[in-house]
Design an enzyme around this catalytic site. Sequence first.
Site, PDB file in Angstrom:
ATOM      1  N   GLU A   1       2.790   7.833  -7.333  1.00  0.00           N
ATOM      2  CA  GLU A   1       2.109   6.559  -7.597  1.00  0.00           C
ATOM      3  C   GLU A   1       0.979   6.741  -8.610  1.00  0.00           C
ATOM      4  O   GLU A   1       0.799   5.934  -9.515  1.00  0.00           O
ATOM      5  CB  GLU A   1       1.532   5.999  -6.282  1.00  0.00           C
TER       6      GLU A   1
ATOM      7  N   CYS B   1       0.815  -1.232   0.000  1.00  0.00           N
ATOM      8  CA  CYS B   1       0.000   0.000   0.000  1.00  0.00           C
ATOM      9  C   CYS B   1       0.832   1.259   0.000  1.00  0.00           C
ATOM     10  O   CYS B   1       0.312   2.345  -0.228  1.00  0.00           O
ATOM     11  CB  CYS B   1      -0.918   0.103   1.211  1.00  0.00           C
TER      12      CYS B   1
ATOM     13  N   GLU C   1       1.262   2.233 -15.233  1.00  0.00           N
ATOM     14  CA  GLU C   1       0.317   1.111 -15.166  1.00  0.00           C
ATOM     15  C   GLU C   1      -0.990   1.470 -14.463  1.00  0.00           C
ATOM     16  O   GLU C   1      -1.897   0.652 -14.391  1.00  0.00           O
ATOM     17  CB  GLU C   1       0.991  -0.113 -14.526  1.00  0.00           C
TER      18      GLU C   1
END
Lengths: 592, 176
Positions: free
Chosen positions: A365, A303, A370
């Site tokens: 992030e 996470c 992706e």
Amino acid sequence: METKNLLNVKINGISYKVPKGSTILKACKEAGVDVPTLCFMEEVSQNASCGICVVEVKGGKSLIRSCITEVFENMEISTNSIKVREARKMNLELILANHPNDCLNCLRNQNCELQTMAANMGIKEGRFVRTKPMDLIDSSSLSITRDPNKCILCKRCVNVCANTQTVYAIDIINRGLKSKVAPYMDKGIGNVACTNCGQCALVCPTGAITEVDNTSEVWNDLQNTDKVVLVQTAPAIRVAIGEAMGMDEGALVTGKMVSALRKMGFNKVFDTNFTADLTIMEEGHELIKRLTKGGTLPMITSCSPGWIKFVEHFFPDQVDHLSSCKSPQQMFGALAKTYYAEKMHIDPRKISVVSIMPCTAKKYEAKRPEMMGGYDYWKAKMNLGEDDKFYDIDHVLTTRELARMFKEAGINFAGLPEEEFDSPLGASTGAAVIFGATGGVMEAAVRTAYEVVVGKPLPSLDLKVVRGFEGIKEAELDLNGTKVRVAVAHTLKNARTLLEQIEKGESPYHFIEVMTCPGGCLGGGGQPIPTTWAIRQKRADSIYAEDRNKGLRKSHENPEVQTLYSEFLKEPLGHLSHELLHTEYTKRGYFV
Amino acid sequence: MGANTAIAPELAAADKTKIDAIVKKFKDRQGSLLGILEETQKQNKHSYLAEDVLSYISFKTGVPLTRIYSVVTFYSFFNLKPQGKHNIIVCRGTACHTKGSKSLLDDVAVLMGGEKELEGGEPSFTTADNEFTVRTVACFGQCALAPVVAIDGVIYSNVTSLQLRKLVSKISKGRN
Ligand code: SF4
Ligand code: SF4
Ligand code: SF4
Ligand code: FES
């Protein structure tokens, strides 16, 4: 205390007994005498570069820096003589001579140690001329901005990066007037192995390292009537935003936060806690699968994006240990632009997802290539081309940026009523809120995994062994006769210890939780400044209080997560989960 | 410390062998990093430490790249760029500055066509034929003799522009 370990000193004419080996600064503090400091930070930096902490010692030729000098028997210290005050003032003026006069334009305005010090000392204008050339601002990173012109060379950032995180992304380079903090070859911090954790920004006394400010992009989307702007709030925001809005440290303000976000104009106010519960469903099943059907062990949580980047840069051969689960932030984005868009009949391209995070690494992030689950999902269905590409998360704001926006909107935060999150991405259990503290993901995972495997609830839901700020915590669980060993680490230094064990093939664990920041997300690099251990503790207390007060405390009991599975995902680790909620990692070198 | 990537940086095999030997030689010695850097620079034809060389040293020693970079930028002895056969170092300390060392520097720079290659706003360069390196130093500590210029390790004091031209033309004989 034994008297032989005490020394007699006089501070401003009054006698005290102080422990041997203390610095003058510490001795004064214990005696209740305040000595101003600028570069010094307890447990972080003792660089003795600012000269603000000087005191006069009887018999000494010159003034002494109290932050690094130890007391001796019969020392007579004076902390407030005219000589001392004048020297302090001059040292500060010398620092200010090379400092841009730019407070109104600075993210640290009104929360800056240098500015406060100047105000306290009554310095109004500079007496000295600049001796250093102006330097370029480093805006190469998605997470932090470095303005070397505002740096006072306290070295706090360098030390945190090296000692707390063992990343060594920055150091002091050159000498004399040319010294400055820089990454390798002064390449730009976004181009080298930095984990984007923002701990450097959290300790910086000035605006020399700050979060990248994305508030104007969010204001733009809020003003754009074509956009449906959704906001999600991470577990650790509700225990920190109150503080940034002038309330008590660690104040638990979930309801006020929701109502403030509505006031600001977000169309829906959702909760990252919803996808934290979902993460437990996916990650819990992934763990059970790896334990029973085979797979790389120990499995490690995924996470915390700084942690992911750390493994990718420094331990690229170990990426298979990372859970394939996306973080709760990214799961939320992917579902908002698929499940929610479909359910509400909204064109996913019109949805803007804003995350409020305690973390600067989340900004990075969100822009990993992706992280376009929504686009991939709709590509064929809507016949989308390259130009239509969109990220699952549009903007990430830290707690500090959100506080600035609340202030700009003139919101009287403390006086707001309590409101509830919207549905269907807003419900959560106690297991989700504890994601914000180190050990929380582990505790939440155990609550669910135990019940899935054993078939009955854990005897006590409070897994106290994994709580608290110990660097590495461990526990052993009995899952129907199978012993499962788990460990919890916060800070990358502690995580490195566990990784090195894995590298050597000596890890005794099956499941490890890692959080990049000290204390977990509640101590994240985007949290209010200052963030001290005492403040972290108050935030943790509030987090566990929210958990206790929740009716539902186990992720699998979240009714909206259950609906999500029945209406959309079908089952944990199923085909759609694989497409939208799981991801892959990159083996990086130093520069990629 | 192991703060480095597990992926070995790229470097010519011959250079790797050279550095491997140097690292081995200094193993377990006090202040080994300085020794390794010094020796590596000495063995380089143009007496400098290239970026991939630093990466490789970091990889071999486990000393973080930023620490190595901090060291090589602290000591004026280390070069990060190829050096010419001769070097001309102009002191830019306060005393030398007051006595006009900036115009000395600008003069040599123009003389050698390097006035546009700046570092920190001041000329610092190596001529294309690798004959000369011109650079500055923060202070030689010879302030009483200001302005001070060092040519191939010899310190010249109270240097004037004319004198500097003469000194330079003496070593550049035979060069167009
Ligand atoms: S760092 Fe502090 S003193 Fe400097 S411009 Fe920013 S607020 Fe002002
Ligand atoms: S963001 Fe983290 S890893 Fe990067 S320089 Fe700052 S402390 Fe180091
Ligand atoms: S960037 Fe900030 S923390 Fe780092 S040395 Fe400069 S002032 Fe200190
Ligand atoms: S606080 Fe002691 S020198 Fe800065």
